[in-house]
Scaffold this active site. Structure first.
Site, PDB file in Angstrom:
ATOM      1  N   GLY A  12       6.082  19.523  -2.307  1.00  0.00           N
ATOM      2  CA  GLY A  12       7.503  19.794  -2.033  1.00  0.00           C
ATOM      3  C   GLY A  12       7.824  21.272  -2.111  1.00  0.00           C
ATOM      4  N   ARG A  15      10.525  24.481   0.358  1.00  0.00           N
ATOM      5  CA  ARG A  15      11.828  25.099   0.040  1.00  0.00           C
ATOM      6  C   ARG A  15      12.121  24.909  -1.445  1.00  0.00           C
ATOM      7  NH1 ARG A  15      12.807  20.805   2.970  1.00  0.00           N
ATOM      8  NH2 ARG A  15      13.569  21.877   4.817  1.00  0.00           N
ATOM      9  N   TYR A 158      17.036   7.794  -9.153  1.00  0.00           N
ATOM     10  CA  TYR A 158      16.614   9.149  -9.535  1.00  0.00           C
ATOM     11  C   TYR A 158      16.422   9.231 -11.050  1.00  0.00           C
ATOM     12  CZ  TYR A 158      16.570  14.268  -9.695  1.00  0.00           C
ATOM     13  OH  TYR A 158      16.213  15.583  -9.906  1.00  0.00           O
ATOM     14  N   LYS A 162      12.895   9.919 -13.110  1.00  0.00           N
ATOM     15  CA  LYS A 162      12.654  11.066 -13.993  1.00  0.00           C
ATOM     16  C   LYS A 162      12.364  10.607 -15.432  1.00  0.00           C
ATOM     17  CE  LYS A 162      13.069  14.150 -10.747  1.00  0.00           C
ATOM     18  NZ  LYS A 162      11.905  14.865 -10.241  1.00  0.00           N
ATOM     19  N   ILE A 191      20.133  23.490 -10.670  1.00  0.00           N
ATOM     20  CA  ILE A 191      19.478  24.668 -10.079  1.00  0.00           C
ATOM     21  C   ILE A 191      19.943  24.806  -8.630  1.00  0.00           C
ATOM     22  CG2 ILE A 191      17.239  25.754  -9.599  1.00  0.00           C
ATOM     23  CD1 ILE A 191      17.789  25.181 -12.624  1.00  0.00           C
TER      24      ILE A 191
HETATM   25  N1  LIG Z   1      17.857  21.384  -7.851  1.00  0.00           N
HETATM   26  C1  LIG Z   1      18.130  20.853  -9.034  1.00  0.00           C
HETATM   27  O1  LIG Z   1      19.223  21.063  -9.590  1.00  0.00           O
HETATM   28  C2  LIG Z   1      17.103  20.023  -9.754  1.00  0.00           C
HETATM   29  C3  LIG Z   1      17.395  19.607 -11.068  1.00  0.00           C
HETATM   30  C4  LIG Z   1      16.477  18.832 -11.759  1.00  0.00           C
HETATM   31  C5  LIG Z   1      15.266  18.486 -11.169  1.00  0.00           C
HETATM   32  N2  LIG Z   1      15.003  18.901  -9.889  1.00  0.00           N
HETATM   33  C6  LIG Z   1      13.722  18.480  -9.326  1.00  0.00           C
HETATM   34  O2  LIG Z   1      13.028  19.594  -8.799  1.00  0.00           O
HETATM   35  C7  LIG Z   1      12.224  19.189  -7.681  1.00  0.00           C
HETATM   36  C8  LIG Z   1      12.546  20.071  -6.482  1.00  0.00           C
HETATM   37  O3  LIG Z   1      13.928  19.977  -6.213  1.00  0.00           O
HETATM   38  P1  LIG Z   1      14.684  20.953  -5.206  1.00  0.00           P
HETATM   39  O4  LIG Z   1      16.063  21.100  -5.728  1.00  0.00           O
HETATM   40  O5  LIG Z   1      13.856  22.159  -4.939  1.00  0.00           O
HETATM   41  O6  LIG Z   1      14.751  19.995  -3.921  1.00  0.00           O
HETATM   42  P2  LIG Z   1      14.791  20.368  -2.352  1.00  0.00           P
HETATM   43  O7  LIG Z   1      15.415  19.163  -1.721  1.00  0.00           O
HETATM   44  O8  LIG Z   1      15.392  21.706  -2.131  1.00  0.00           O
HETATM   45  O9  LIG Z   1      13.239  20.443  -1.970  1.00  0.00           O
HETATM   46  C9  LIG Z   1      12.404  19.309  -2.097  1.00  0.00           C
HETATM   47  C10 LIG Z   1      11.192  19.471  -1.179  1.00  0.00           C
HETATM   48  O10 LIG Z   1      10.394  18.274  -1.337  1.00  0.00           O
HETATM   49  C11 LIG Z   1       9.975  17.863  -0.038  1.00  0.00           C
HETATM   50  N3  LIG Z   1       9.668  16.433  -0.048  1.00  0.00           N
HETATM   51  C12 LIG Z   1      10.556  15.401  -0.029  1.00  0.00           C
HETATM   52  N4  LIG Z   1       9.894  14.228   0.018  1.00  0.00           N
HETATM   53  C13 LIG Z   1       8.575  14.527   0.020  1.00  0.00           C
HETATM   54  C14 LIG Z   1       7.394  13.742   0.072  1.00  0.00           C
HETATM   55  N5  LIG Z   1       7.445  12.399   0.136  1.00  0.00           N
HETATM   56  N6  LIG Z   1       6.195  14.362   0.029  1.00  0.00           N
HETATM   57  C15 LIG Z   1       6.127  15.720   0.000  1.00  0.00           C
HETATM   58  N7  LIG Z   1       7.211  16.517  -0.030  1.00  0.00           N
HETATM   59  C16 LIG Z   1       8.423  15.928  -0.027  1.00  0.00           C
HETATM   60  C17 LIG Z   1      11.138  18.223   0.877  1.00  0.00           C
HETATM   61  O11 LIG Z   1      10.762  18.263   2.242  1.00  0.00           O
HETATM   62  C18 LIG Z   1      11.557  19.577   0.307  1.00  0.00           C
HETATM   63  O12 LIG Z   1      10.856  20.634   0.926  1.00  0.00           O
HETATM   64  C19 LIG Z   1      12.539  17.708  -7.452  1.00  0.00           C
HETATM   65  O13 LIG Z   1      11.555  16.913  -8.092  1.00  0.00           O
HETATM   66  C20 LIG Z   1      13.872  17.527  -8.138  1.00  0.00           C
HETATM   67  O14 LIG Z   1      14.097  16.211  -8.576  1.00  0.00           O
HETATM   68  C21 LIG Z   1      15.900  19.648  -9.170  1.00  0.00           C
END
Ligand SMILES: NC(=O)c1ccc[n+]([C@@H]2O[C@H](COP(=O)([O-])OP(=O)(O)OC[C@H]3O[C@@H](n4cnc5c(N)ncnc54)[C@H](O)[C@@H]3O)[C@@H](O)[C@H]2O)c1
Length: 263
Positions: A12, A15, A158, A162, A191
């Site tokens: 992932g 981005r 979700y 987690k 984030i």
């Molecule tokens: N942004 C936040 O506030 C936040 C908070 C807590 C946890 N997270 C966790 O951090 C991680 C990244 O989040 P983010 O905010 O950067 O999300 P995002 O949506 O910006 O990026 C996620 C990336 O994962 C890719 N992806 C989705 N499904 C996929 C799959 N089946 N196989 C491979 N790649 C896949 C997407 O194409 C994307 O590029 C996630 O696990 C999310 O749960 C994010």
């Protein structure tokens, strides 16, 4: 540089947080594999980062075992080794509990939790073989969330995924400890990525988030990447089975804090 010559797979990473981790790892001297389902964004990420070091893109849906096997094979083909796995790919599907579709529940669990299991197992098999042949143990970093221990009623799959990530981290850390392979997780708060995009345009949502964030701001992806770099490096050599929460102070907070410029 603390990750010099290490080979890291980051799922992932086209981005958001994953991209920031790829950038940080390259800066710290690692060779990086960006794995994602969004091929266009993945290729663009490589274009943007290639000036920093060796980085390739591999198309991979982490929920598909064959894709994950191919990811490991492509990494070994390109770099001959795997030292670090970051299980970062994740999705969220919001829905009221009473109308939540079974297919949406399955989809979130398959990407967020089963995907991390599949990648951990495939990469750990390589890491264990390497240790048995006299090589250096690797490290796995899982992307969890404050929602591993807090909960949102409109994000049930979700939160469940987690919470499961926390136990996946603990159980696999124990399974791999005899080989010296460490497994830890990061639990981000809010984030600034696409996943949180609505907050930019929705003041009520922003105020809700900040009222639960003592540091009074949303976090930056680079602030998660720095913790991933630490956990993946030898600086964290005696840490395993832990989730480090990077949340601006949300978890210790009971009730709320005042929001600057609330209206
Ligand atoms: N942004 C936040 O506030 C936040 C908070 C807590 C946890 N997270 C966790 O951090 C991680 C990244 O989040 P983010 O905010 O950067 O999300 P995002 O949506 O910006 O990026 C996620 C990336 O994962 C890719 N992806 C989705 N499904 C996929 C799959 N089946 N196989 C491979 N790649 C896949 C997407 O194409 C994307 O590029 C996630 O696990 C999310 O749960 C994010």
């Amino acid at each position: 540089m603390s990750l010099t010559n290490k080979v890291a797979i980051i799922t992932g990473a086209a981005r958001g947080i994953g991209f920031a981790i790829a950038k940080r790892f390259l800066h710290d001297g690692a060779r990086v594999v960006i794995a994602d389902v969004d091929d266009e964004a993945g290729e663009a990420a490589v274009e943007e980062l290639k000036g920093l070091g060796e980085v390739i893109y591999v198309s991979c849906n982490v929920a598909e075992k064959l894709d994950v096997r191919n990811l490991v094979a492509e990494t070994l083909n390109a770099f001959g080794d795997i030292d670090i796995l970051v299980n970062n790919a994740g999705i969220a599907v919001g829905s009221d509990f009473l109308t939540l579709e079974e297919a949406d529940f399955d989809r979130v669990l398959q990407v967020n939790l089963k995907g991390a299991f599949l990648a951990s197992q495939a990469v750990a098999r390589h890491m264990v073989e390497k240790v048995q042949a006299g090589g250096t143990p690797g490290a796995i970093v899982n992307m969890s969330s404050v929602n591993a221990v807090l909960a949102i009623p409109s994000q049930i799959p979700y939160c469940v995924s987690k919470g499961g990530m926390s136990q996946l981290t603990k159980a696999t850390s124990l399974a791999l400890a005899p080989y010296g392979i460490r497994v830890n997780a990061i639990g981000p708060g809010s984030i600034m990525t696409d996943m949180l995009a609505s907050v930019n345009s929705d003041k009520a949502a922003r105020n809700r988030i900040l009222s639960r964030t003592p540091l009074s701001r949303v976090g930056e992806p680079s602030e998660i990447a720095s913790v991933a770099a630490f956990l993946a490096s030898d600086d964290a050599s005696y840490i395993t089975g832990q989730t480090i929460f990077v949340d601006g102070g949300r978890l210790p907070l009971n009730y709320t804090v005042a929001v600057p410029d609330a209206d």
